[in-house]
Every structure is written in C-alpha cells, then in structure tokens.
Design a protein around this motif. Structure first.
Motif, PDB file in Angstrom:
ATOM      1  N   GLY A 100       0.792  -1.224   0.000  1.00  0.00           N
ATOM      2  CA  GLY A 100       0.000   0.000   0.000  1.00  0.00           C
ATOM      3  C   GLY A 100       0.823   1.272   0.000  1.00  0.00           C
ATOM      4  N   GLU A 101       2.143   1.152  -0.022  1.00  0.00           N
ATOM      5  CA  GLU A 101       3.043   2.301   0.125  1.00  0.00           C
ATOM      6  C   GLU A 101       4.245   2.118  -0.781  1.00  0.00           C
ATOM      7  OE1 GLU A 101       6.759   3.844   2.257  1.00  0.00           O
ATOM      8  OE2 GLU A 101       6.161   1.850   1.567  1.00  0.00           O
ATOM      9  N   TRP A 102       4.822   3.227  -1.251  1.00  0.00           N
ATOM     10  CA  TRP A 102       6.040   3.154  -2.053  1.00  0.00           C
ATOM     11  C   TRP A 102       6.845   4.438  -1.878  1.00  0.00           C
ATOM     12  CZ3 TRP A 102       1.350   4.539  -3.979  1.00  0.00           C
ATOM     13  CH2 TRP A 102       1.282   5.677  -4.797  1.00  0.00           C
ATOM     14  N   CYS A 103       8.147   4.345  -2.152  1.00  0.00           N
ATOM     15  CA  CYS A 103       9.037   5.499  -2.049  1.00  0.00           C
ATOM     16  C   CYS A 103       9.745   5.725  -3.379  1.00  0.00           C
ATOM     17  CB  CYS A 103      10.056   5.299  -0.928  1.00  0.00           C
ATOM     18  SG  CYS A 103       9.311   5.149   0.718  1.00  0.00           S
ATOM     19  N   ALA A 104      10.233   6.952  -3.601  1.00  0.00           N
ATOM     20  CA  ALA A 104      10.749   7.278  -4.925  1.00  0.00           C
ATOM     21  C   ALA A 104      11.746   8.432  -4.882  1.00  0.00           C
ATOM     22  CB  ALA A 104       9.594   7.636  -5.860  1.00  0.00           C
ATOM     23  N   PHE A 105      12.539   8.493  -5.951  1.00  0.00           N
ATOM     24  CA  PHE A 105      13.477   9.577  -6.244  1.00  0.00           C
ATOM     25  C   PHE A 105      13.146  10.027  -7.662  1.00  0.00           C
ATOM     26  CE2 PHE A 105      18.106  10.241  -7.820  1.00  0.00           C
ATOM     27  CZ  PHE A 105      18.062  11.596  -7.569  1.00  0.00           C
ATOM     28  N   TRP A 106      12.737  11.307  -7.851  1.00  0.00           N
ATOM     29  CA  TRP A 106      12.250  11.731  -9.152  1.00  0.00           C
ATOM     30  C   TRP A 106      12.392  13.229  -9.354  1.00  0.00           C
ATOM     31  CZ3 TRP A 106       6.670  13.452  -9.196  1.00  0.00           C
ATOM     32  CH2 TRP A 106       6.069  13.371  -7.925  1.00  0.00           C
ATOM     33  N   LEU A 107      12.172  13.651 -10.604  1.00  0.00           N
ATOM     34  CA  LEU A 107      12.214  15.059 -10.978  1.00  0.00           C
ATOM     35  C   LEU A 107      10.838  15.494 -11.456  1.00  0.00           C
ATOM     36  CD1 LEU A 107      15.508  15.221 -13.122  1.00  0.00           C
ATOM     37  CD2 LEU A 107      15.266  15.335 -10.632  1.00  0.00           C
ATOM     38  N   GLN A 108      10.558  16.775 -11.298  1.00  0.00           N
ATOM     39  CA  GLN A 108       9.267  17.308 -11.738  1.00  0.00           C
ATOM     40  C   GLN A 108       9.448  18.735 -12.228  1.00  0.00           C
ATOM     41  OE1 GLN A 108       6.430  17.213 -13.168  1.00  0.00           O
ATOM     42  NE2 GLN A 108       5.242  16.167 -11.582  1.00  0.00           N
ATOM     43  N   SER A 109       8.662  19.089 -13.237  1.00  0.00           N
ATOM     44  CA  SER A 109       8.634  20.456 -13.744  1.00  0.00           C
ATOM     45  C   SER A 109       7.484  21.214 -13.092  1.00  0.00           C
ATOM     46  CB  SER A 109       8.446  20.453 -15.257  1.00  0.00           C
ATOM     47  OG  SER A 109       8.066  21.747 -15.709  1.00  0.00           O
ATOM     48  N   PRO A 110       7.701  22.463 -12.666  1.00  0.00           N
ATOM     49  CA  PRO A 110       6.596  23.246 -12.109  1.00  0.00           C
ATOM     50  C   PRO A 110       5.567  23.641 -13.142  1.00  0.00           C
ATOM     51  CG  PRO A 110       8.566  24.591 -12.304  1.00  0.00           C
ATOM     52  CD  PRO A 110       8.979  23.180 -12.626  1.00  0.00           C
ATOM     53  N   THR A 111       5.877  23.418 -14.441  1.00  0.00           N
ATOM     54  CA  THR A 111       4.953  23.810 -15.512  1.00  0.00           C
ATOM     55  C   THR A 111       4.542  22.609 -16.368  1.00  0.00           C
ATOM     56  OG1 THR A 111       6.849  24.419 -16.908  1.00  0.00           O
ATOM     57  CG2 THR A 111       5.805  26.176 -15.622  1.00  0.00           C
ATOM     58  N   ASN A 112       4.596  21.415 -15.817  1.00  0.00           N
ATOM     59  CA  ASN A 112       4.208  20.210 -16.570  1.00  0.00           C
ATOM     60  C   ASN A 112       2.788  20.388 -17.134  1.00  0.00           C
ATOM     61  OD1 ASN A 112       3.622  17.626 -17.504  1.00  0.00           O
ATOM     62  ND2 ASN A 112       4.442  16.602 -15.694  1.00  0.00           N
ATOM     63  N   GLY A 113       2.666  20.276 -18.464  1.00  0.00           N
ATOM     64  CA  GLY A 113       1.366  20.439 -19.118  1.00  0.00           C
ATOM     65  C   GLY A 113       1.034  21.854 -19.514  1.00  0.00           C
ATOM     66  N   GLN A 114       1.934  22.790 -19.316  1.00  0.00           N
ATOM     67  CA  GLN A 114       1.695  24.194 -19.658  1.00  0.00           C
ATOM     68  C   GLN A 114       2.817  24.705 -20.570  1.00  0.00           C
ATOM     69  OE1 GLN A 114       1.251  26.439 -15.972  1.00  0.00           O
ATOM     70  NE2 GLN A 114       0.366  24.670 -14.966  1.00  0.00           N
ATOM     71  N   PRO A 115       2.671  24.630 -21.877  1.00  0.00           N
ATOM     72  CA  PRO A 115       1.444  24.259 -22.598  1.00  0.00           C
ATOM     73  C   PRO A 115       1.370  22.766 -22.894  1.00  0.00           C
ATOM     74  CG  PRO A 115       3.076  25.070 -24.148  1.00  0.00           C
ATOM     75  CD  PRO A 115       3.701  25.178 -22.780  1.00  0.00           C
ATOM     76  N   VAL A 116       0.164  22.295 -23.157  1.00  0.00           N
ATOM     77  CA  VAL A 116      -0.055  20.919 -23.589  1.00  0.00           C
ATOM     78  C   VAL A 116       0.563  20.730 -24.968  1.00  0.00           C
ATOM     79  CG1 VAL A 116      -1.837  19.291 -24.361  1.00  0.00           C
ATOM     80  CG2 VAL A 116      -2.136  20.551 -22.219  1.00  0.00           C
ATOM     81  N   GLY A 117       1.177  19.583 -25.168  1.00  0.00           N
ATOM     82  CA  GLY A 117       1.732  19.257 -26.477  1.00  0.00           C
ATOM     83  C   GLY A 117       3.144  19.757 -26.703  1.00  0.00           C
ATOM     84  N   ASP A 118       3.746  20.364 -25.682  1.00  0.00           N
ATOM     85  CA  ASP A 118       5.107  20.882 -25.817  1.00  0.00           C
ATOM     86  C   ASP A 118       5.920  20.525 -24.573  1.00  0.00           C
ATOM     87  OD1 ASP A 118       7.428  22.200 -26.452  1.00  0.00           O
ATOM     88  OD2 ASP A 118       6.545  24.220 -26.445  1.00  0.00           O
ATOM     89  N   PRO A 119       6.226  19.240 -24.363  1.00  0.00           N
ATOM     90  CA  PRO A 119       6.949  18.837 -23.155  1.00  0.00           C
ATOM     91  C   PRO A 119       8.363  19.392 -23.079  1.00  0.00           C
ATOM     92  CG  PRO A 119       6.721  16.988 -24.666  1.00  0.00           C
ATOM     93  CD  PRO A 119       5.845  18.085 -25.189  1.00  0.00           C
ATOM     94  N   ALA A 120       8.962  19.745 -24.217  1.00  0.00           N
ATOM     95  CA  ALA A 120      10.294  20.346 -24.165  1.00  0.00           C
ATOM     96  C   ALA A 120      10.251  21.662 -23.401  1.00  0.00           C
ATOM     97  CB  ALA A 120      10.823  20.563 -25.578  1.00  0.00           C
ATOM     98  N   THR A 121       9.200  22.450 -23.618  1.00  0.00           N
ATOM     99  CA  THR A 121       9.034  23.736 -22.952  1.00  0.00           C
ATOM    100  C   THR A 121       8.384  23.583 -21.583  1.00  0.00           C
ATOM    101  OG1 THR A 121       8.839  24.881 -25.074  1.00  0.00           O
ATOM    102  CG2 THR A 121       7.959  26.009 -23.125  1.00  0.00           C
ATOM    103  N   ALA A 122       7.356  22.736 -21.511  1.00  0.00           N
ATOM    104  CA  ALA A 122       6.581  22.588 -20.280  1.00  0.00           C
ATOM    105  C   ALA A 122       7.274  21.715 -19.245  1.00  0.00           C
ATOM    106  CB  ALA A 122       5.209  22.001 -20.607  1.00  0.00           C
ATOM    107  N   GLY A 123       8.172  20.840 -19.704  1.00  0.00           N
ATOM    108  CA  GLY A 123       8.797  19.892 -18.802  1.00  0.00           C
ATOM    109  C   GLY A 123       7.918  18.684 -18.562  1.00  0.00           C
ATOM    110  N   MET A 124       8.392  17.781 -17.720  1.00  0.00           N
ATOM    111  CA  MET A 124       7.681  16.530 -17.496  1.00  0.00           C
ATOM    112  C   MET A 124       8.126  15.888 -16.192  1.00  0.00           C
ATOM    113  SD  MET A 124       9.720  14.840 -20.697  1.00  0.00           S
ATOM    114  CE  MET A 124       8.680  13.419 -20.933  1.00  0.00           C
TER     115      MET A 124
END
Length: 263
Positions: A100-124
């Motif tokens: 029921g639980e898991w742990c992780a090490f990961w990266l995130q963009s504060p603008t993921n999906g902004q804009p849609v269709g442009d992950p290079a700019t929006a991040g992921m």
C-alpha cells in the motif's frame, strides 16, 4: 554505507571532463537543510504528508507510520531552491517499503502540461527510481525497482506517459533493505537510467519527448490503498517510533556539463 567526508566525490559512471559537481546533500547534522529542501504539508492519496515523518541523523530518513487509523509519511522537494536543467543525478538509497506504500526519487517540472503538447518547454515528470513491496496483484517485487517512467501534458485528459521498467541491481542484492545508487543522465539527446553505475534503461530523443526546462527534485513516500502497491495492512504501519516502513537516503548529488550554460 555513508561517504567519508575526506573521500573525493565521484559519480558512479564516467562523465565527460566538462561535468562538474554543482549540488549535493550528504544529510549531516540533525535536521533537514532548509536551504536545500522543503517538506510538503498536505493530504496526498491515503496519507498526510508531514514534517515529523522526515528526520536527519547520519542520513535522511523518511518513514511511513500510522496513528489512530490515519497514515502519515514524508515528501520533500527542492522546488524554488534548486531547479537545474540537464545533468547527472544520483542518490544512494535503501528502500524498506510495505504493501500500500512506495518510495521514490524523481524530478518534476513546475509547468508540466503548460502548454499541452510541448513537453520540451513545459517539462515533465521523470521517475528515476520507484520501489514497491508488492504490485497491484499482490505479487512480491521487493527485490526490484521501477525506473524510467515519464509523464507529460499534465495529469488530466491530455496526459501521456512512457511506463517504467522493473530493474534488478547488478550485484543481485535486493532493493529492499540494501543500499543502491540510482542515477539519471538527462541531456538534450534523451535519458539514461543507472543502478550502481550500470545503464539499465535508455530513452533516446528520437523516440521520447525530452524536457528542456528547469526541474526540481523529489524524495518521497506515498500511500494509496488498493492501487499499484497493493492494500494497506489492516493495522497500518506502526507508530512513528516503531515503524520500519520508508526509505533511508545517504546522499543526493548532481553533476552538470558547463554549468553556467544551463542556468
């Protein structure tokens, strides 16, 4: 287990000579470095993210515990403190997860999906390592770690993703209860994921969208009942003093090529 302060710091893989260590935390002292990390305080899934689940004492410890039938865990971020673009990311982690639980090490963009269709700019979302004790069918996968998942276009109806792969450490020691080094080399040419210096997953730019924006780091544990990590134990995870569920992190480091060009 933990690095000697007098030892030279080296990545687990051979990087080009223009790579430099630009950031690290070896979790010395007795509290989280507020100049490097912020604990999140919120309800997420079936747990409360709280600062009391995060501690530092010769390493970082994030625990998942229960009190009065409520689950608590820890989730820390470098958002607005350290948001690099490209580089080689490594963390030395020992997982000790429960159903029921898991742990992780990961990266995130504060603008993921902004804009849609442009992950290079929006991040992921870039998932370096995610560890579970069991999968959704109740089958033990504790010896392995999932690596290489990518999510972009946000988390609504436009979301797209590439699934992670189950990976075994090269030394044969389980990911549950043993330290391993998990790494990501992120460049404009794609992503390469490593365990203990061995390349295990490759996502080349010719087949995979690549974020070209600044992203922050996460170290997290999460709880979801009857989801991809199975069911929460009937009696929860034990209290904060006695719970063994969570993860220990010896250090996190980031190297970058020509750092001044990636600001």
């Amino acid at each position: 287990m933990f690095p000697n302060k007098n030892e030279p710091v080296r990545p687990s893989i051979t990087l080009p000579q223009n790579y430099r260590l630009i950031w690290q935390d070896t979790f010395r002292g007795h509290k989280l470095n507020s100049k490097k990390w912020r604990p999140l305080i919120r309800v997420r899934g079936d747990a409360h993210d709280v600062a009391t689940a995060v501690s530092v004492s010769n390493g970082l410890r994030i625990i998942t515990y229960s009190k009065n039938a409520v689950n608590y865990t820890g989730f820390i971020s470098t958002r607005k403190l350290f948001e690099p673009r490209f580089g080689f990311y490594e963390a030395r982690i020992k997982f000790h997860d429960s159903p029921g639980e898991w742990c992780a090490f990961w990266l995130q963009s504060p603008t993921n999906g902004q804009p849609v269709g442009d992950p290079a700019t929006a991040g992921m979302e870039i998932d370096i390592a995610e560890h579970r004790f069991i999968n959704a069918r109740g089958i033990s996968i504790q010896k392995l770690t999932r690596m290489g998942a990518l999510h972009w276009n946000g988390y609504g109806k436009y979301e797209k993703d590439i699934r992670s792969q189950l990976v075994a450490p090269p030394d044969g020691k389980s990911c549950q209860g043993h330290f391993h080094t998990y790494g990501l080399l992120w460049t404009a040419s794609g992503y390469q994921f490593y365990v203990d210096g061995r390349k295990v997953v490759t996502r080349p730019a010719r087949t995979t969208p690549v974020s070209k924006t600044h992203e922050f780091l996460y170290l997290s544990c999460e709880v979801e009942n009857h989801d991809w990590a199975g069911a929460i134990p009937p009696n929860g995870y034990g209290n904060r003093t006695h719970s063994r569920t969570g993860m220990t992190v010896s250090w996190v480091r980031v190297w970058q090529a020509n750092p001044n060009r990636n600001k």
